[in-house]
Structure formats: structure tokens, C-alpha cells
Scaffold this motif. Structure first.
Motif, mmCIF file in Angstrom:
data_model
loop_
_atom_site.group_PDB
_atom_site.id
_atom_site.type_symbol
_atom_site.label_atom_id
_atom_site.label_comp_id
_atom_site.label_asym_id
_atom_site.label_seq_id
_atom_site.Cartn_x
_atom_site.Cartn_y
_atom_site.Cartn_z
ATOM 1 N N ALA A 84 -145.612 2.751 -3.702
ATOM 2 C CA ALA A 84 -146.161 2.046 -2.543
ATOM 3 C C ALA A 84 -145.041 1.538 -1.637
ATOM 4 N N LEU A 85 -143.972 1.051 -2.229
ATOM 5 C CA LEU A 85 -142.869 0.549 -1.408
ATOM 6 C C LEU A 85 -142.225 1.682 -0.627
ATOM 7 N N ASN A 86 -142.140 2.862 -1.239
ATOM 8 C CA ASN A 86 -141.587 3.988 -0.498
ATOM 9 C C ASN A 86 -142.451 4.340 0.682
ATOM 10 N N THR A 87 -143.700 3.975 0.593
ATOM 11 C CA THR A 87 -144.628 4.077 1.704
ATOM 12 C C THR A 87 -144.244 3.124 2.812
ATOM 13 N N GLU A 88 -144.101 1.899 2.451
ATOM 14 C CA GLU A 88 -143.837 0.834 3.410
ATOM 15 C C GLU A 88 -142.541 1.104 4.175
ATOM 16 N N ILE A 89 -141.613 1.699 3.492
ATOM 17 C CA ILE A 89 -140.318 1.993 4.092
ATOM 18 C C ILE A 89 -140.445 2.890 5.306
ATOM 19 N N GLN A 90 -141.446 3.766 5.281
ATOM 20 C CA GLN A 90 -141.623 4.684 6.408
ATOM 21 C C GLN A 90 -141.964 3.926 7.677
ATOM 22 N N ILE A 91 -142.481 2.729 7.516
ATOM 23 C CA ILE A 91 -143.036 2.002 8.634
ATOM 24 C C ILE A 91 -142.169 0.825 9.051
ATOM 25 N N ASP A 92 -141.612 0.166 8.067
ATOM 26 C CA ASP A 92 -140.891 -1.073 8.327
ATOM 27 C C ASP A 92 -139.392 -0.805 8.280
ATOM 28 N N GLU A 93 -138.800 -0.755 9.447
ATOM 29 C CA GLU A 93 -137.383 -0.378 9.513
ATOM 30 C C GLU A 93 -136.498 -1.374 8.769
ATOM 31 N N ALA A 94 -136.855 -2.653 8.826
ATOM 32 C CA ALA A 94 -136.047 -3.652 8.124
ATOM 33 C C ALA A 94 -136.057 -3.366 6.627
ATOM 34 N N LEU A 95 -137.218 -3.014 6.148
ATOM 35 C CA LEU A 95 -137.346 -2.708 4.734
ATOM 36 C C LEU A 95 -136.581 -1.436 4.384
ATOM 37 N N ALA A 96 -136.625 -0.463 5.302
ATOM 38 C CA ALA A 96 -135.930 0.798 5.073
ATOM 39 C C ALA A 96 -134.433 0.528 4.956
ATOM 40 N N GLU A 97 -133.925 -0.273 5.865
ATOM 41 C CA GLU A 97 -132.505 -0.616 5.858
ATOM 42 C C GLU A 97 -132.130 -1.280 4.541
ATOM 43 N N ARG A 98 -132.970 -2.213 4.161
ATOM 44 C CA ARG A 98 -132.712 -2.927 2.924
ATOM 45 C C ARG A 98 -132.736 -1.973 1.727
ATOM 46 N N ASN A 99 -133.663 -1.053 1.752
ATOM 47 C CA ASN A 99 -133.756 -0.089 0.662
ATOM 48 C C ASN A 99 -132.504 0.770 0.613
ATOM 49 N N ARG A 100 -132.060 1.198 1.787
ATOM 50 C CA ARG A 100 -130.868 2.042 1.824
ATOM 51 C C ARG A 100 -129.674 1.301 1.243
ATOM 52 N N THR A 101 -129.446 0.085 1.717
ATOM 53 C CA THR A 101 -128.211 -0.597 1.309
ATOM 54 C C THR A 101 -128.275 -1.181 -0.095
ATOM 55 N N ARG A 102 -129.455 -1.644 -0.486
ATOM 56 C CA ARG A 102 -129.520 -2.291 -1.799
ATOM 57 C C ARG A 102 -129.899 -1.335 -2.913
ATOM 58 N N SER A 103 -130.484 -0.193 -2.558
ATOM 59 C CA SER A 103 -131.027 0.661 -3.600
ATOM 60 C C SER A 103 -130.401 2.048 -3.583
ATOM 61 N N LEU A 104 -130.537 2.726 -2.450
ATOM 62 C CA LEU A 104 -130.126 4.120 -2.409
ATOM 63 C C LEU A 104 -128.617 4.281 -2.439
ATOM 64 N N GLU A 105 -127.940 3.575 -1.535
ATOM 65 C CA GLU A 105 -126.512 3.808 -1.401
ATOM 66 C C GLU A 105 -125.716 3.498 -2.664
ATOM 67 N N PRO A 106 -125.993 2.409 -3.325
ATOM 68 C CA PRO A 106 -125.266 2.196 -4.583
ATOM 69 C C PRO A 106 -125.503 3.349 -5.558
ATOM 70 N N GLY A 107 -126.711 3.867 -5.585
ATOM 71 C CA GLY A 107 -127.011 4.995 -6.465
ATOM 72 C C GLY A 107 -126.196 6.225 -6.105
ATOM 73 N N TRP A 108 -126.217 6.563 -4.797
ATOM 74 C CA TRP A 108 -125.444 7.732 -4.372
ATOM 75 C C TRP A 108 -123.971 7.575 -4.695
ATOM 76 N N ALA A 109 -123.468 6.391 -4.405
ATOM 77 C CA ALA A 109 -122.038 6.159 -4.616
ATOM 78 C C ALA A 109 -121.686 6.450 -6.070
ATOM 79 N N ALA A 110 -122.560 6.025 -6.961
ATOM 80 C CA ALA A 110 -122.302 6.255 -8.375
ATOM 81 C C ALA A 110 -122.269 7.756 -8.687
ATOM 82 N N TYR A 111 -123.289 8.462 -8.154
ATOM 83 C CA TYR A 111 -123.314 9.917 -8.361
ATOM 84 C C TYR A 111 -122.060 10.570 -7.794
ATOM 85 N N GLU A 112 -121.741 10.171 -6.563
ATOM 86 C CA GLU A 112 -120.629 10.827 -5.876
ATOM 87 C C GLU A 112 -119.311 10.597 -6.612
#
Lengths: 204, 204, 204, 204
Positions: free
Chosen positions: B117-145
Motif C-alpha cells: 500500500a505504501l508503494n502505492t502512496e509513493i506514486q502520488i505523494d512526492e514527499a513520501l516518494a523522496e523519503r522512500n528514496r532516501t531512507r529506504s531505497l538508496e541505502p539498499g542500493w548502496a549496499a548492493y553496489e
DNA sequence: GAATAAGCGAGACGGTACGTCCTGTCTTGAG
DNA sequence: CTCAAGACAGGACGTACCGTCTCGCTTATTC
């Protein structure tokens, strides 16, 4: 046996149907998916709300149809025709053609946002998800799989590769970038995905 | 210069904060994300609506925090610690370990639906999307990379492969299956993705 | 000159007409006047809505006819017959007879509520009010007035009393109690009204 | 024990209450009772619909209060004061005074139509009927009865006459003419009713 | 220790949209 | 043509939440 009265679709007003779908697309274009309401669509279409509720169960369903109509209009597609990938004999080129087309659809300023919103709605509305799978996703996969199997028979890719997984390696990353807006969605990216995936299943 | 009064967070009631996040998770578990309302959360938490509006801007933000709290409780994670992939020297095994963990998180019956559901909300709420990117996605990618670059240096994968694309080939298909529910989300699938991706960037 | 197409009443379906009036009474009995709808009557009568709208202009008109039919059935009244009060020579007894009959009609559990509801509709729908006056009220008054004038000639009541006012003193309080439910509607009350009114116009 | 959440009337907005009642009277004046809607009242009052539904259960209740407010404003009546008939010692004159006032109220172009509509609604809505009886009719009767009893003690009318019936003989015919519009509603008519009724109970 | 001011529970408020119901008109196909 | 059936545009219903607001109450400084 549960009884439920269904409207008689043979008496459905084509004029209203079209007006509703057009109005839905227009509202989304102007206000965005979230601020689009059934009430607003009805008012814009010059239609009673009940006429929408009679034929669709939710805003999502209306927009699903609206997008479908938009795509068909654009493509001039023949009703009921199965989609298929081109087959020039060059599997890499053919994949790139269709992946680039997908990129174009995703980045289309008119369709893109609605598609994204619908992919959102799918997370919540199981009926919509089912419809998306059967009317949208599965025909697409079938087309990919057919082309990939042809390539297998031509000895261009591993005969024992699971074509379904290959399809997901092609479309998964593309969809991911699109939904999460985590990187540029370009033809070059489409090409890279095709090349890398083929390398994973290529015979070398 | 726009002036905006901000609440004094030093006087914030920890009791209320926790009650709200708990109530939010409970409501989503019972009713689903859509039918969860701020009013409902407030009532369940025994809290005034204003107390929610004072500290969060939307239902999405509340649930984002609620999920974060849930995960931290479960993992007993140390605050602020950067996530990292294991490095046993065997890149295939390490990737499988983390992909399997992702599968487990996605299929967790408690968290899965909220995350979707949150991945849903991200499509709509840019603030939430930003937060998801910086707090969730990017740390994950960095680890993989980081782990992939180590593998490049060890000569286990192509030195000129774009690590970002590799990460997307691993997580894209997984996320796709999860979001669209188009196939079983299993450890075996995670393993297949790791193997095929490595084949695409393997040195031959 | 305004032209208005009227349906050809010679081709009217008697079967439908009766079904509609029966259904209307039944709906009112079950749901009350307010919750009775034209749609509901049509469905219950197994009739198209248009068939109702073709022959009546409102729910009120339908029920007016329905009640009329009910009363005629019950009374076995001859069509077009003018109502008249009995004339036994005893004015008091004669008035009591008819007032008691009115009480009985008002308290009839089947007719009472519909009659009350129709008296409601009359306040709003001038066409219905007119119809009520000419088809219901005026014949009744005329009957009272004829009897009272006979009593005047017989010297039983004041020769200079205004008979219309006398009629109103008899029926007004009765109708008042009935409409506002402000007291018991009994034969005894009817008798009291007759006696007191006669005292007011009696010769002393 | 049935539990029902009630709004906290101590926090009620007087501004909204007044705006709603004013808007209600205005709408009825412009459109008539039937075409007046709760939605319309809310819009005109600049108020949310819920604010009306929070404090009243129906359009009828709103208008009941609106009329009450109108009358009180007009009369400058002291809150909670019991109405009473004048007592000049002349019972005939006193009755005529109050019956004439009733005629004036019924024929008031502003109040009359609303009052008639409300008397309509009473036939259907039992809650409203009850309210009308206790807040409107009974205080009125009590006033009449008090004055009539005084007249009995003064020996002006029969000591054994049932005062309640006398009241109904006065107000019943008046209300009848008003509701069914069956004759002119004048001061002369009021006087006639008073005179005739007194003759029926007079000591001669 | 009193005064001040914040956060807080509570919930009324102006709004908007919901999904349902019914109105009165219109259209279709059967008899 | 009438009729059963029911789709249609329209519009009000009563409900549910939104996000803002105001009210006392409780706490925690600050004087």
C-alpha cells in the motif's frame, strides 16, 4: 444461488459510454488521478452518476477502460487482435523494438501518469488486479514468450532457459525504474536490458 | 518570508506517538490500507485528531513511520546503522542471502500488505516518494553496489558492467512479481535471478 | 393555444389500472405513504413506470383513485349517486348517525392512514385539492346542509343560523382530532358534538 | 441499554444555528416547502450538511424551530413564558381577541404557508406530531381552558360543560377552514364561532 | 508557588465525495 | 397504438472523512 440484477448491455448508450471515458481521461489529465472523482467525471460527461455506477464498480475500472480506449485509438488496433512481437530473425533487435515502445508508452505525458495511478490502484483493488493480469499483462507475456521460444528453436538462446523468467528480467527493471522514478527511462536503457539479458541466456 | 509555526518536539508525548503508530498498524491489519482513516486511527489510539495532524502530514506518513517502527522492533536494529551485504567472498551466495531476505519481507503477512500500500502512496505523494528514496531505497542500493564493486575488484564479474543496472536486474523482477502478484515469490526464484544476472555479467 | 397529446383512454388496459391501484394501497399499507414510490408501485403491479405516468400526474392522484376504489368496493356504492343524510325527523339522531359513520371511516385501520396522508398532499397540490373539494367535500356539505335546512323548516333549529357554519362546527372538531391525534375519536365524541352544536342553534 | 452518541450542545455554534433557521425560512419563502431541501438550506446558510443533521432529524424539525424563532422574534416573547388569554371579565370579547389573532397568524403571508406545510408533515412524522402537541397545541389549550374555567366560576358559562370540547369547537372549525381552504378566514368568522359556541354553553 | 504556555483529548465545524434512491423522460421490442 | 422493461440525466438523500478550529484539561517550565 446468489441473484444479482445486471443491466441489459444491449441497451447501453454508446454515446454515454464514450463521453464518460473521454471525460475520465480529461479529468485525470487536468487534476490528476487522486482528485478525479466519479462525480466530476459524470458532470463533465453530462451524465448521471448512476450511469457510471451501472456499468463500472469503481473509478479504477472506469480509467482502466478509458486508458484501453485511448491506446486502441492511438494504435488503431483491430478489436480482439492478439498482440505479437515482430520477428525479423534478429532476437536482440526485436526485443529492443518492443522495449523501446514500452519506454515510449511509460513516458508519454498523457498516458504515463494515468498508467502509474492505475498500477497504484491495483495494489489495493483485487478485482482490478485480476483484470490487469488477464487483459493487460498476460497477453503481453504471451507475445514475449512466443518470440523467445522462436529464438530458442533458432538456436539463438539457451534451449533450457525459462522464458517467463527472461521476460521478467526484461520488463521488471524497466517497470521498476518507471514506478519508483529511480533513474532515466530511455531507449538506451531498454537496449542495455535487452543486451544483458540475452547475454545471460546466450549460447557462447 | 513565509513563517510557519512548528510544534515543539521536546514536549511531544511519547505515549501518544506510540499509541498512534500501533493503532495505525492495527487498523491496516484489520481493515486494509484504503479503509484506514486518520479519524479511525485517532479513535483507536484514544487521541485527538489534531495530535496526528500536528506531527504528520498524511496517512501515508503515519504508516511509513509505523512500518519503520515495526521493522526496527522486529530486527532490533541499531539506530542509524548503515545496512550492508554480507561478504563471504562468494558473490553468488551473498546475493542470494540478501534476495532471500527481501523475499521474506515481501511475503511477511503482517508487513507485506502495508508495504504494498505504501508503494502505492509513493506514486502520488512526492514527499513520501523522496523519503522512500532516501531512507529506504538508496541505502539498499548502496549496499548492493558496494558488494558488487568488491566482486568487480576480485575479478568475479565484468569490470565494465554498470553496477546500478545490475542491482535493478536483481531487484526489479522481484519487486515486479511482488507488486503485481504475477507469480510465486520464493527463495528458488531469488536464486534463479542471482544466477542469471551473474551469468549476464560473468567473465567468460 | 397549447397542444398536449393525451393518451387514448379507450385503449387503456383495465387489468393494469386495477393492478396499479391495488399495488398502491398495498404499498401504503406496508411502507406508509412517504416510503411508497411510483417505482415501487409499478414494480409491485408488474407494470411499466410509464403506464403510471401516462394516466396519473402524481403519487397523490394514484392514491386518491386507489382510496376511492377501496371505498366503493367496501360500500358497494352505485356510481354517481349523490350522498344524502338520513331524515328520520329527529335531527339530533340523524346527525349522530352520519358523524358516527365519519368516525368509523377515520379510524378504519386500512383507510385512515392513507386518508390522512392524502389530506397532507392536498396542502401542496392544488389540482388534488380542487379534486378533493369537488369530489369529496362539497357533496358531503351539500348533504349536511340539505338536512339542516329541512330541520330549519321544521322549526327544530334557528331559522337564521348559517348552515355552512353549523356544518363546520360539526365536522371541524372531528377532523381536528383526527388529523392532530389530540384525543380519542369515538361515537360518544360524535354525539357530544351533535348535541352541543344543536344547543347553539336550538330554539329556546 | 441502547447507547447513542449525542453531540455536545454546550459547544454548539449559535452563529450556525441562527444561519440555518434563517436560511430555512428564506428557502421556504422562495421555493415553497416541498422544494426546500436540506442541501439547499445548508448551502444558503454557508454550513456543512452534517451540521444540520447533527442537531435536527428532518427538514420538518428544522422548520418547526425556524417558525418558532420567527414567531418569538415577532412577538418579542420572553423565553419559557406560558401563553395566556386575556381576562377582561368579558368571556366573549376575550375569546374573540385570541381567535382573531389566530386568524391573523394563519393568514400571515410569510408564516401561513410554512405553518400549513408543517401541519402536513405532522400527518406523517410521529416525532414531529408529538413535538407539535407538547410544544404548540397543549400550551394553547391550557390557556383556553384556564380562561374558560374562570368563566365557569364567574357563572358565565355552564359549570358542567367540558372545557376541552369547547376549545375544540372554537379552534376546530377555524383550523378546518384554514387547512382545506373551504371558506374565507376572517375576523367575522372568528366572532361567529365564539358567539355560537358560547350560546351552546351559555346559561340562559 | 503562581503564572504562563505548550501539548493534548475531544469533537463541532465548513466542506467534498460517496454510493443509493427516486423522479420523470425516452427507447426498445412484443403483442 | 399500449404495454413491460428499464436505461437515461438529474438531483437530493444521509453518511463518512477531510483538515481546521476551539474548548477545557493537564504538564512543564519560567518568573
Amino acid at each position: 444461488m446468489a441473484y444479482e440484477k445486471r443491466p441489459d448491455s444491449s441497451r447501453r448508450s454508446e454515446r454515454s459510454r464514450t463521453a464518460i471515458l473521454d471525460a475520465a481521461m480529461a479529468q485525470v489529465a487536468e487534476l490528476g488521478y487522486q482528485k478525479t472523482t466519479i462525480e466530476g467525471i459524470a458532470a463533465r460527461a453530462g451524465v448521471g452518476k448512476q450511469t457510471i455506477y451501472r456499468w463500472w464498480r469503481s473509478k479504477g475500472e472506469v480509467l482502466f477502460d478509458a486508458v484501453e480506449m485511448s491506446i486502441e485509438e492511438g494504435a488503431g488496433a483491430v478489436e480482439g487482435e492478439e498482440p505479437a512481437l515482430p520477428d525479423t530473425g534478429d532476437i536482440a533487435a526485436d526485443l529492443k523494438t518492443v522495449l523501446r515502445a514500452t519506454v515510449d508508452e511509460f513516458t508519454d505525458p498523457r498516458l504515463g501518469p494515468v498508467l502509474r495511478a492505475l498500477n497504484t490502484e491495483i495494489q489495493i483493488d483485487e478485482a482490478l488486479a485480476e483484470r490487469n493480469r488477464t487483459r493487460s499483462l498476460e497477453p503481453g507475456w504471451a507475445a514475449y514468450e512466443a518470440r523467445l521460444r522462436a529464438a530458442q528453436e533458432a538456436g539463438q538462446i539457451d534451449a533450457d532457459a525459462d522464458v517467463r523468467t527472461v521476460v521478467e528480467m526484461l520488463t521488471g527493471p524497466l517497470t521498476y525504474r518507471w514506478l519508483f522514478q529511480t533513474g532515466p527511462l530511455t531507449h538506451a536503457y531498454a537496449d542495455t536490458l535487452a543486451d544483458m539479458t540475452l547475454k545471460a541466456v546466450g549460447r557462447d
